[in-house]
Design a protein around this motif. Structure first.
Motif, short mmCIF file in Angstrom:
data_model
loop_
_atom_site.label_atom_id
_atom_site.label_comp_id
_atom_site.label_asym_id
_atom_site.label_seq_id
_atom_site.Cartn_x
_atom_site.Cartn_y
_atom_site.Cartn_z
N THR A 239 55.97 33.72 31.61
CA THR A 239 54.74 34.48 31.37
C THR A 239 54.81 35.85 32.01
OG1 THR A 239 52.37 34.51 31.58
CG2 THR A 239 53.56 33.50 33.39
N GLN A 240 54.26 36.82 31.32
CA GLN A 240 54.08 38.18 31.84
C GLN A 240 52.65 38.62 31.51
OE1 GLN A 240 56.24 40.11 33.60
NE2 GLN A 240 57.66 38.40 33.66
N LYS A 241 51.74 37.69 31.46
CA LYS A 241 50.37 37.96 31.05
C LYS A 241 49.51 38.34 32.26
CE LYS A 241 50.63 34.48 27.39
NZ LYS A 241 51.34 35.33 26.52
N PRO A 242 48.46 39.15 32.05
CA PRO A 242 47.56 39.48 33.16
C PRO A 242 46.71 38.27 33.56
CG PRO A 242 46.90 40.63 31.16
CD PRO A 242 48.15 39.89 30.84
N LEU A 243 46.45 38.16 34.85
CA LEU A 243 45.64 37.09 35.41
C LEU A 243 44.24 37.62 35.66
CD1 LEU A 243 45.79 34.17 36.70
CD2 LEU A 243 46.10 35.35 38.86
N ILE A 244 43.22 36.86 35.26
CA ILE A 244 41.83 37.26 35.45
C ILE A 244 41.17 36.27 36.41
CG2 ILE A 244 39.60 37.66 34.33
CD1 ILE A 244 41.20 38.27 31.77
N PRO A 245 40.99 36.65 37.69
CA PRO A 245 40.31 35.77 38.64
C PRO A 245 38.81 36.03 38.67
CG PRO A 245 41.32 37.58 39.82
CD PRO A 245 41.60 37.79 38.34
N VAL A 246 38.03 34.96 38.76
CA VAL A 246 36.57 35.03 38.93
C VAL A 246 36.22 34.07 40.06
CG1 VAL A 246 34.33 34.67 37.87
CG2 VAL A 246 36.22 35.54 36.50
N THR A 247 35.54 34.57 41.11
CA THR A 247 35.28 33.76 42.29
C THR A 247 33.89 34.04 42.85
OG1 THR A 247 37.63 34.03 42.84
CG2 THR A 247 36.24 33.09 44.54
N ILE A 248 33.27 33.01 43.40
CA ILE A 248 32.03 33.11 44.17
C ILE A 248 32.41 32.88 45.63
CG2 ILE A 248 29.77 32.11 44.58
CD1 ILE A 248 29.80 31.23 41.63
N ASN A 249 32.03 33.82 46.51
CA ASN A 249 32.43 33.77 47.91
C ASN A 249 31.22 33.70 48.83
OD1 ASN A 249 35.28 34.23 47.37
ND2 ASN A 249 34.68 36.31 46.86
N ALA A 250 31.45 33.18 50.04
CA ALA A 250 30.47 33.22 51.13
C ALA A 250 31.22 33.67 52.37
CB ALA A 250 29.84 31.85 51.34
N TYR A 251 30.65 34.65 53.10
CA TYR A 251 31.30 35.22 54.28
C TYR A 251 30.40 35.07 55.50
CZ TYR A 251 34.16 37.67 50.81
OH TYR A 251 34.98 37.98 49.76
N TYR A 252 31.05 34.98 56.66
CA TYR A 252 30.35 35.00 57.95
C TYR A 252 31.00 36.06 58.82
CZ TYR A 252 28.77 33.78 62.59
OH TYR A 252 28.24 33.84 63.85
N TYR A 253 30.21 37.04 59.27
CA TYR A 253 30.69 38.10 60.16
C TYR A 253 30.35 37.73 61.60
CZ TYR A 253 31.57 41.00 56.11
OH TYR A 253 32.07 41.49 54.94
N PHE A 254 31.32 37.87 62.49
CA PHE A 254 31.12 37.47 63.88
C PHE A 254 30.26 38.44 64.66
CE2 PHE A 254 34.98 35.19 62.71
CZ PHE A 254 34.64 33.91 63.14
#
Length: 191
Positions: free
Chosen positions: A99-114
């Motif tokens: 494969t040489q196809k483009p990858l499309i990522p879709v993500t839902i994130n949660a972050y914690y800042y110290f």
């Protein structure tokens, strides 16, 4: 165990409910705007052998851009959720040229800042999917990501460890720029 549709429904419900509750808490400060947009450049490396029959990653590494819509949940500016999507160009060794196809990522994130300061380390988790463009054959399984990084004003540097349901792993390293500074929790609190 919840089906994938129910998981996404639950996450969508939480993503619509939490900003509403947060906005009702933060509306006493008219200068507080919890929404910002970020662009990140990142590199993805597949960990372990990816040429066996069960592997979902049919490439060796990739490089690309990701856009992220970030929402700060509280006035202390320690919790954030985000939705990100982007495009990555994938590259393979000559032995693995499937494969040489483009990858499309879709993500839902949660972050914690110290810390609620300019410079702050952060951790996070993400749940999403990745799709190799122009082929329904290469729809990847849901992916779980753990994130660690540092942020300073408008910049952040981060690393991610991604795990597919099939057990395939990836490492992502990136740097991001936010078009607005992360809100601080230094606003006056009303009773």
């Amino acid at each position: 165990m919840l089906s994938h549709i129910r998981k996404f429904t639950l996450i969508f419900f939480l993503l619509t409910l939490l900003p509403y509750l947060s906005f009702s808490q933060n509306k006493q400060n008219r200068y507080y705007n919890p929404i910002r947009f970020s662009v990140s450049g990142l590199t993805k490396f597949v960990v372990g052998p990816n040429d066996h029959f069960n592997s979902k990653y049919l490439f060796d590494h990739g490089i690309g851009l990701v856009g992220e819509l970030i929402y700060t949940l509280d006035q202390k500016a320690k919790y954030e959720i985000s939705i990100e999507a982007g495009i990555m160009k994938t590259f393979s060794n000559t032995d693995n040229s499937s494969t040489q196809k483009p990858l499309i990522p879709v993500t839902i994130n949660a972050y914690y800042y110290f810390f609620d300061e300019e410079f702050s380390p952060f951790i996070g988790v993400g749940f999403g999917a990745e799709y190799l463009h122009n082929s329904n054959k290469y729809l990847l399984e849901p992916i779980f990501k753990t994130v660690i990084g540092i942020s300073n004003n408008n910049l952040k540097v981060f690393g991610r460890w991604g795990v597919l349901k099939s057990g395939d792993y990836s490492i992502e390293i990136g740097i991001g720029y936010s078009f607005k500074e992360r809100p601080c929790g230094c606003f006056p609190q009303s009773n």
